[in-house]
Design a protein around this motif. Structure first.
Motif, PDB file in Angstrom:
ATOM      1  N   ILE A  83      -3.721  -2.785  -0.300  1.00  0.00           N
ATOM      2  CA  ILE A  83      -4.829  -2.422   0.591  1.00  0.00           C
ATOM      3  C   ILE A  83      -5.306  -3.709   1.258  1.00  0.00           C
ATOM      4  CG2 ILE A  83      -7.119  -1.362   0.729  1.00  0.00           C
ATOM      5  CD1 ILE A  83      -6.452   0.002  -2.000  1.00  0.00           C
ATOM      6  N   GLU A  84      -5.189  -3.781   2.594  1.00  0.00           N
ATOM      7  CA  GLU A  84      -5.465  -5.049   3.285  1.00  0.00           C
ATOM      8  C   GLU A  84      -6.925  -5.487   3.188  1.00  0.00           C
ATOM      9  OE1 GLU A  84      -4.033  -5.606   7.274  1.00  0.00           O
ATOM     10  OE2 GLU A  84      -2.136  -4.623   6.765  1.00  0.00           O
ATOM     11  N   THR A  85      -7.815  -4.506   3.396  1.00  0.00           N
ATOM     12  CA  THR A  85      -9.246  -4.838   3.381  1.00  0.00           C
ATOM     13  C   THR A  85     -10.014  -3.780   2.600  1.00  0.00           C
ATOM     14  OG1 THR A  85      -8.981  -5.709   5.604  1.00  0.00           O
ATOM     15  CG2 THR A  85     -11.234  -5.390   4.847  1.00  0.00           C
ATOM     16  N   ILE A  86     -10.944  -4.224   1.791  1.00  0.00           N
ATOM     17  CA  ILE A  86     -11.858  -3.285   1.142  1.00  0.00           C
ATOM     18  C   ILE A  86     -13.272  -3.719   1.502  1.00  0.00           C
ATOM     19  CG2 ILE A  86     -12.691  -2.348  -1.061  1.00  0.00           C
ATOM     20  CD1 ILE A  86      -9.962  -2.974  -2.280  1.00  0.00           C
ATOM     21  N   ASN A  87     -14.017  -2.829   2.156  1.00  0.00           N
ATOM     22  CA  ASN A  87     -15.437  -3.142   2.362  1.00  0.00           C
ATOM     23  C   ASN A  87     -16.260  -2.210   1.471  1.00  0.00           C
ATOM     24  OD1 ASN A  87     -15.749  -0.676   3.653  1.00  0.00           O
ATOM     25  ND2 ASN A  87     -15.381  -1.567   5.670  1.00  0.00           N
ATOM     26  N   LEU A  95     -12.667   4.759  -2.361  1.00  0.00           N
ATOM     27  CA  LEU A  95     -11.508   4.467  -3.232  1.00  0.00           C
ATOM     28  C   LEU A  95     -11.825   4.784  -4.697  1.00  0.00           C
ATOM     29  CD1 LEU A  95     -10.408   1.101  -1.569  1.00  0.00           C
ATOM     30  CD2 LEU A  95      -8.934   3.121  -1.783  1.00  0.00           C
ATOM     31  N   LYS A  96     -13.097   4.559  -5.073  1.00  0.00           N
ATOM     32  CA  LYS A  96     -13.506   4.889  -6.440  1.00  0.00           C
ATOM     33  C   LYS A  96     -13.500   6.401  -6.636  1.00  0.00           C
ATOM     34  CE  LYS A  96     -17.348   2.407  -6.856  1.00  0.00           C
ATOM     35  NZ  LYS A  96     -18.556   1.787  -7.459  1.00  0.00           N
ATOM     36  N   LYS A  97     -14.046   7.118  -5.648  1.00  0.00           N
ATOM     37  CA  LYS A  97     -14.100   8.584  -5.732  1.00  0.00           C
ATOM     38  C   LYS A  97     -12.721   9.181  -5.891  1.00  0.00           C
ATOM     39  CE  LYS A  97     -18.265  10.221  -3.466  1.00  0.00           C
ATOM     40  NZ  LYS A  97     -18.815  10.334  -2.122  1.00  0.00           N
ATOM     41  N   LYS A  98     -11.757   8.639  -5.122  1.00  0.00           N
ATOM     42  CA  LYS A  98     -10.382   9.153  -5.166  1.00  0.00           C
ATOM     43  C   LYS A  98      -9.618   8.663  -6.402  1.00  0.00           C
ATOM     44  CE  LYS A  98      -9.928   9.136  -0.122  1.00  0.00           C
ATOM     45  NZ  LYS A  98      -9.460   8.234   0.945  1.00  0.00           N
ATOM     46  N   ASN A  99     -10.311   7.863  -7.233  1.00  0.00           N
ATOM     47  CA  ASN A  99      -9.698   7.320  -8.452  1.00  0.00           C
ATOM     48  C   ASN A  99      -8.531   6.371  -8.168  1.00  0.00           C
ATOM     49  OD1 ASN A  99     -10.237   7.218 -11.165  1.00  0.00           O
ATOM     50  ND2 ASN A  99      -8.543   8.590 -11.707  1.00  0.00           N
ATOM     51  N   ILE A 100      -8.501   5.811  -6.954  1.00  0.00           N
ATOM     52  CA  ILE A 100      -7.476   4.795  -6.627  1.00  0.00           C
ATOM     53  C   ILE A 100      -7.891   3.470  -7.263  1.00  0.00           C
ATOM     54  CG2 ILE A 100      -6.496   3.435  -4.721  1.00  0.00           C
ATOM     55  CD1 ILE A 100      -6.664   6.091  -3.061  1.00  0.00           C
ATOM     56  N   ILE A 101      -9.186   3.205  -7.244  1.00  0.00           N
ATOM     57  CA  ILE A 101      -9.724   2.049  -7.977  1.00  0.00           C
ATOM     58  C   ILE A 101     -10.449   2.598  -9.197  1.00  0.00           C
ATOM     59  CG2 ILE A 101     -11.431   0.193  -7.945  1.00  0.00           C
ATOM     60  CD1 ILE A 101     -10.680  -0.245  -5.007  1.00  0.00           C
ATOM     61  N   HIS A 102     -10.046   2.109 -10.369  1.00  0.00           N
ATOM     62  CA  HIS A 102     -10.649   2.635 -11.606  1.00  0.00           C
ATOM     63  C   HIS A 102     -10.625   1.584 -12.712  1.00  0.00           C
ATOM     64  CE1 HIS A 102      -6.579   3.182 -13.293  1.00  0.00           C
ATOM     65  NE2 HIS A 102      -6.261   3.472 -12.049  1.00  0.00           N
ATOM     66  N   SER A 103     -11.086   1.945 -13.861  1.00  0.00           N
ATOM     67  CA  SER A 103     -11.159   1.116 -15.095  1.00  0.00           C
ATOM     68  C   SER A 103     -11.470  -0.361 -14.823  1.00  0.00           C
ATOM     69  CB  SER A 103      -9.908   1.311 -15.947  1.00  0.00           C
ATOM     70  OG  SER A 103      -8.729   1.195 -15.185  1.00  0.00           O
ATOM     71  N   GLY A 104     -10.617  -1.282 -15.281  1.00  0.00           N
ATOM     72  CA  GLY A 104     -10.908  -2.724 -15.252  1.00  0.00           C
ATOM     73  C   GLY A 104     -11.172  -3.284 -13.856  1.00  0.00           C
ATOM     74  N   MET A 105     -10.668  -2.597 -12.839  1.00  0.00           N
ATOM     75  CA  MET A 105     -10.822  -3.099 -11.473  1.00  0.00           C
ATOM     76  C   MET A 105     -12.259  -2.906 -10.966  1.00  0.00           C
ATOM     77  SD  MET A 105      -8.490  -4.698  -9.866  1.00  0.00           S
ATOM     78  CE  MET A 105      -8.705  -5.649  -8.349  1.00  0.00           C
ATOM     79  N   ILE A 106     -12.974  -1.930 -11.543  1.00  0.00           N
ATOM     80  CA  ILE A 106     -14.331  -1.642 -11.051  1.00  0.00           C
ATOM     81  C   ILE A 106     -15.315  -2.802 -11.298  1.00  0.00           C
ATOM     82  CG2 ILE A 106     -16.349  -0.094 -11.313  1.00  0.00           C
ATOM     83  CD1 ILE A 106     -14.397   2.247 -11.430  1.00  0.00           C
ATOM     84  N   PRO A 107     -15.434  -3.307 -12.549  1.00  0.00           N
ATOM     85  CA  PRO A 107     -16.364  -4.445 -12.722  1.00  0.00           C
ATOM     86  C   PRO A 107     -15.934  -5.662 -11.893  1.00  0.00           C
ATOM     87  CG  PRO A 107     -15.119  -4.000 -14.757  1.00  0.00           C
ATOM     88  CD  PRO A 107     -14.879  -2.850 -13.835  1.00  0.00           C
ATOM     89  N   LYS A 108     -14.607  -5.871 -11.745  1.00  0.00           N
ATOM     90  CA  LYS A 108     -14.096  -6.993 -10.951  1.00  0.00           C
ATOM     91  C   LYS A 108     -14.598  -6.890  -9.504  1.00  0.00           C
ATOM     92  CE  LYS A 108      -9.683  -9.425 -11.445  1.00  0.00           C
ATOM     93  NZ  LYS A 108      -9.408  -9.778 -12.821  1.00  0.00           N
ATOM     94  N   LEU A 109     -14.453  -5.692  -8.918  1.00  0.00           N
ATOM     95  CA  LEU A 109     -14.860  -5.521  -7.520  1.00  0.00           C
ATOM     96  C   LEU A 109     -16.375  -5.479  -7.365  1.00  0.00           C
ATOM     97  CD1 LEU A 109     -12.025  -3.190  -6.226  1.00  0.00           C
ATOM     98  CD2 LEU A 109     -12.581  -5.474  -5.386  1.00  0.00           C
ATOM     99  N   ASP A 110     -17.066  -4.897  -8.351  1.00  0.00           N
ATOM    100  CA  ASP A 110     -18.538  -4.944  -8.337  1.00  0.00           C
ATOM    101  C   ASP A 110     -18.996  -6.407  -8.237  1.00  0.00           C
ATOM    102  OD1 ASP A 110     -18.901  -2.236  -8.482  1.00  0.00           O
ATOM    103  OD2 ASP A 110     -19.280  -2.180 -10.651  1.00  0.00           O
ATOM    104  N   ASN A 111     -18.356  -7.262  -9.051  1.00  0.00           N
ATOM    105  CA  ASN A 111     -18.700  -8.691  -9.035  1.00  0.00           C
ATOM    106  C   ASN A 111     -18.398  -9.323  -7.682  1.00  0.00           C
ATOM    107  OD1 ASN A 111     -19.670  -8.723 -11.637  1.00  0.00           O
ATOM    108  ND2 ASN A 111     -17.709  -9.318 -12.545  1.00  0.00           N
ATOM    109  N   CYS A 112     -17.293  -8.922  -7.074  1.00  0.00           N
ATOM    110  CA  CYS A 112     -16.933  -9.468  -5.750  1.00  0.00           C
ATOM    111  C   CYS A 112     -18.023  -9.145  -4.733  1.00  0.00           C
ATOM    112  CB  CYS A 112     -15.606  -8.885  -5.269  1.00  0.00           C
ATOM    113  SG  CYS A 112     -14.169  -9.532  -6.151  1.00  0.00           S
ATOM    114  N   PHE A 113     -18.471  -7.882  -4.692  1.00  0.00           N
ATOM    115  CA  PHE A 113     -19.488  -7.494  -3.710  1.00  0.00           C
ATOM    116  C   PHE A 113     -20.807  -8.213  -3.985  1.00  0.00           C
ATOM    117  CE2 PHE A 113     -16.537  -3.927  -3.025  1.00  0.00           C
ATOM    118  CZ  PHE A 113     -16.366  -4.089  -1.648  1.00  0.00           C
ATOM    119  N   GLU A 114     -21.122  -8.393  -5.267  1.00  0.00           N
ATOM    120  CA  GLU A 114     -22.322  -9.136  -5.641  1.00  0.00           C
ATOM    121  C   GLU A 114     -22.238 -10.573  -5.108  1.00  0.00           C
ATOM    122  OE1 GLU A 114     -24.889  -7.672  -6.912  1.00  0.00           O
ATOM    123  OE2 GLU A 114     -25.948  -9.599  -6.850  1.00  0.00           O
TER     124      GLU A 114
END
Lengths: 260, 260
Positions: free
Chosen positions: A201-205, A212-231
């Motif tokens: 996925i080239e870009t995630i905003n 992506l979370k709703k569709k379950n494409i991003i899940h489990s360990g990737m969620i806290p990682k991306l939450d931290n990125c947005f923070e």
């Protein structure tokens, strides 16, 4: 060298555990023409040493508990073996580096994690970054190489997640530099389809992230990682990239760019 | 703080191996009102770890051979465990310290020891001190804590005698500071009579040294140590003291002063 730009790169076990990959990565890293900081964990080195010494890895809900013996193993491997070998290799590439824990120069302060249910042992959550002192090192053309150990300012070293260290450094230094944070892991980026290495996925905003979370494409360990990125982006980091080590010397290499 | 005075203190196994003595020493060290540098070996910690890991200590004529496995043990214990615990303790005493090998900031360069008869393995003899960079650190009120590891500038870490590191630092920094070098060991100084702890020789100059050697009062391991002291004094070090750790907070504590 662009002195107002800072690149912070976090490498994981896929780089640390493979001497050839590490050597190639360090060659690319040494050529990077911005100010730069390297952050690393210990990969499997700590687990192997713990095994040889008969130190058992206790796990609670998938997280390792750091007892006193395991902390010693982490200090020996992260701050000793891995960190100093990286520094020596960078010196061999004519890049002056300095290996650091958060205790060195009081650069990263943390507090022992408190949890009413479980005791994770000597694990630290970061509370403060000494940006001024880290800038001083960068100003002497010395590249900080941080391992996954911090301290509590009271004499205690604490095992600390390397991703969190990279993120906190990026946030802490974003008022002084235009900061890019790169997480190098084994894949080319966040994948649309986990079975297809090329479905990066080239870009995630922030909006597409929710979908992506709703569709379950991003899940489990990737969620806290991306939450931290947005923070981190909200707190001033300019740019966050997730890819494998090849991104370092080739900006056209596939990668996922995280934006607000 | 007297900024033109520098005290370099080398501590050995008698301090490193005893947590209580180490804590007391670090408290006194943190109060020392000159610029300061600490140099330490690894005491018995490396030998114990090597034993647990089944790494054998090969000795040639009383000197340890550092093979690759033993070098890893030295890096883990000297640069990892001992060094970082000292740094964290000093931070707890509100003294900002930084733990270093010679590879960090390219601070101490050495070359692998060559000997046509024996191969001592990964052992380094010091060739260069990066005084300018060490002064940078001192100028930010960060106390360098050096362990007994250096590097060859080609990517290789090398095991290096801690006494030699202390001496080379003292010589290298003597053009920038009035430098005092203190060797802390288990006795109060050089003894007239090895059986009498209180027979400390107050002063040894080059002339009395020749006579003490002739009388066999100074012999074996003490000879290269004192030869090195006189060499350091000739090269600009102001003052060399040999005593136990109590000398740090009490200048009236018995000690041997080495002068030209």
């Amino acid at each position: 060298m662009e002195n107002n730009k800072l690149t912070i790169i976090k490498i994981g076990g896929n780089v640390i555990d493979n001497p050839e990959v590490l050597t190639r990565f360090l060659r690319d890293f040494s050529k990077l023409e911005t100010q730069k900081i390297l952050v690393h964990g210990g990969g499997k080195v700590a687990t192997r040493l713990a095994g040889k010494l008969g130190v058992e890895s206790m796990m609670i809900e998938g997280r390792r508990v750091t007892n006193e013996e395991m902390l010693d193993v982490a200090i020996m491997t992260y701050a000793g073996l891995c960190n100093k070998k990286i520094v020596a290799q960078l010196q061999g590439l004519h890049t002056s580096a300095i290996g650091l824990t958060g205790a060195d120069g009081n650069s990263i302060v943390s507090q022992r994690r408190e949890n009413s249910v479980y005791d994770y042992g000597f694990v630290g959550d970061i509370t403060e970054i000494n940006s001024k002192w880290i800038k001083f090192l960068l100003d002497t053309d010395t590249i900080p190489v941080f391992c996954a150990i911090t301290h509590d300012q009271k004499g205690q070293l604490l095992n600390t997640n390397a991703d969190s260290i990279a993120q906190s450094l990026a946030v802490g230094l974003s008022s002084l530099y235009k900061t890019t944070l790169i997480y190098c892991f084994e894949k080319k980026g966040v994948l649309q389809n986990v079975e297809d290495e090329n479905s990066v996925i080239e870009t995630i905003n922030y909006t597409s992230y929710q979908s992506l979370k709703k569709k379950n494409i991003i899940h489990s360990g990737m969620i806290p990682k991306l939450d931290n990125c947005f923070e981190a982006l909200k707190q001033g980091v300019k740019n966050i990239i997730i890819s494998n080590p090849e991104i370092i010397n080739n900006p056209n290499h596939p990668h996922t760019s995280i934006t607000l």
